[in-house]
Design an enzyme around this catalytic site. Structure first.
Site, PDB file in Angstrom:
ATOM      1  N   HIS A 129       0.993  11.016   4.774  1.00  0.00           N
ATOM      2  CA  HIS A 129       0.330   9.951   4.053  1.00  0.00           C
ATOM      3  C   HIS A 129      -0.474   9.276   5.114  1.00  0.00           C
ATOM      4  CE1 HIS A 129       3.217   9.783   0.559  1.00  0.00           C
ATOM      5  NE2 HIS A 129       4.125   9.991   1.638  1.00  0.00           N
ATOM      6  N   CYS A 142       2.741  14.963   0.145  1.00  0.00           N
ATOM      7  CA  CYS A 142       4.302  14.771   0.400  1.00  0.00           C
ATOM      8  C   CYS A 142       4.941  15.326  -1.020  1.00  0.00           C
ATOM      9  CB  CYS A 142       4.373  13.207   0.404  1.00  0.00           C
ATOM     10  SG  CYS A 142       6.142  12.878   0.978  1.00  0.00           S
TER      11      CYS A 142
END
Length: 490
Positions: free
Chosen positions: A430, A331
């Protein structure tokens, strides 16, 4: 067994007193009894969040509590989420969606509006479930936060629900915490506290009993339960990075502990892997040799890039790669791997651009739209095409030639990037280590040939059951409780 509370609130004398775990334990226990129970937290402040089935974002603790209750996480379980982006500012998320970026003073004025969202969610949950178990935030004794409070007694007073007060004896000063908290409350707030819970006790309970008797005499409130300190639980932490026990001689994974690190639960599966030595490196600490460096998510990518530069990480990463090491960026960490990060509208802070690490040929521009999605797919870098599940939760779009060699295929679309030399991998996903097949594939790619797979779901379920078993005395006390000062039909 019947449960006499349609809404019950768990508040703590301090942060990390055990409110989250006690709510989870009660949810699991009531579910065992066939009671339709749901967790609820009016306002949460956390950088560790989860994506819900209705396409929103809530605190990680409420997602864990939902699992304990046998439910899919929903935005009504945490209607107000604050994600700090600086020491004085935070992203304000209402019903799972970004509403604004506010400083503390502006948010204080906004609380009246936020309270309406809280009450709407609570009402909907009350209509769907037999019992709502509510988690407070921090401590109700913060005098400076009492005005327009929506997180603790302000909520309890608004919906007229009873409260149990939890204190952590492992911190020390447990009796002062409880008596001092009571003294800071108004008469009506003290009136609605129906009893105390002392958490994380270890030792001979007979040595504690004189203190319990004194506490009940001083306050007129019963001690509902003394709960034990449980070692080895595998539960999603809200914000604090948990200490990691090093495995000597194991495959070493190093993660910089960024000031605005988000979703550190990405590393829980690695923490539980017996062949992995996972280490978080904090400010000022030397960067140890590693087999794999992972750059985590960040709530403020450019600010955390500046921190990495100050700590000497770019030079250490370059040296690590020269010696054949591998690097993963997740991310915000993925965005750091590119050449530039642009924030022309000041989405995460001051408008501007920052030079990134230059390890992938791409650039990222921050956008006001946040992508929130649960996903599944396959590992493009793995010959066996191992399956992966995870979630996306980010602001910003990346563009560049590096994306032509993806790390994953998600729902038939290319995702992430793998460098031409195969040493650097970046992704917006994630939770990618939570899927055993994907975790094994990533570790094989990084150099660890292992047949061991960590089943995080099984570990989490077993820990929730242990937690519930330990909290049974609290449920028993609540189910027989009849207190003259509280209408337990609330």
């Amino acid at each position: 067994m019947s449960f006499p509370f349609s809404t019950l609130m768990v508040q703590g004398t301090t942060s990390d007193a055990g409110k989250s775990t006690i709510v989870a334990a009660l949810c699991r226990l009531l579910r065992r009894q066939g009671i339709r129970v749901v967790p609820f937290k009016p306002q949460n402040m956390a950088l560790n969040s989860a994506v819900t089935e209705d396409g929103g974002e809530i605190g990680r603790a409420q997602a864990l509590q939902a699992i304990a209750a046998g439910l899919a996480p929903h935005t009504d379980m945490n209607p107000v989420l604050l994600k700090p982006s600086s020491d004085i500012g935070a992203q304000v998320i209402i019903h799972g969606q970004v509403r604004a970026e506010m400083d503390a003073r502006d948010y204080h004025q906004y609380k009246t509006i936020a309270m309406q969202a809280v009450l709407e969610s609570h009402q909907r949950l009350c209509q769907q479930y037999d019992s709502v178990i509510v988690e407070g935030a921090g401590s109700p004794a913060e005098i400076n936060l009492r005005d327009r409070d929506i997180a603790n007694m302000g909520f309890a007073e608004a919906v007229d629900c009873p409260v149990i007060l939890v204190a952590d004896i492992d911190r020390g000063g447990v009796f002062a915490h409880l008596v001092g908290t009571l003294s800071c409350l108004s008469p009506s707030e003290r009136h609605r506290i129906i009893g105390f819970v002392i958490n994380r006790f270890r030792g001979d309970i007979s040595l504690l009993e004189p203190g319990l008797e004194w506490l009940e005499q001083q306050t007129g409130k019963p001690v509902l339960a003394v709960l034990p300190y449980l070692h080895g639980l595998f539960l999603d932490a809200e914000d604090a990075v948990q200490a990691v026990q090093a495995n000597a001689g194991a495959f070493r994974v190093v993660v910089p502990s960024l000031p605005r690190m988000s979703n550190h639960t990405d590393f829980d599966a690695l923490r539980a892997h017996p062949e992995v030595d996972l280490r978080f490196v904090r400010q000022g600490e030397p960067i140890p040799p590693a087999d794999l460096i992972i750059l985590p998510g960040s709530k403020n990518t450019r600010a955390d890039l500046a921190w990495l530069e100050q700590q000497g990480w770019p030079q250490q990463i370059a040296r690590h790669l020269r010696y054949g090491g591998k690097v993963i960026g997740i991310c915000g960490g993925f965005q750091m791997l590119g050449q530039q990060v642009h924030d022309p509208r000041g989405v995460e802070g001051m408008p501007g651009s920052s030079a990134a690490l230059g390890l992938l040929e791409m650039e990222t521009e921050m956008t006001s739209h946040k992508r929130l999605q649960q996903v599944q797919g396959i590992c493009a870098f793995d010959a066996q095409q191992a399956g992966v599940t995870g979630y996306e939760i980010h602001m910003g779009e990346s563009h560049g030639a590096a994306l032509s060699q993806p790390a994953f295929f998600i729902d038939r679309r290319a995702e992430g990037a793998l460098s031409a030399d195969g040493q650097v991998l970046g992704t917006y996903l994630h939770g990618l280590f939570d899927t055993p097949s994907a975790s094994s594939a990533l570790l094989r790619w990084a150099g660890l040939a292992s047949d061991h797979a960590v089943d995080t779901q099984a570990l989490r379920e077993a820990s929730l059951d242990r937690l519930a078993d330990a909290a049974q005395p609290l449920l028993d006390a609540l189910c027989v409780l009849r207190h003259d000062s509280v209408d337990v039909s609330t």
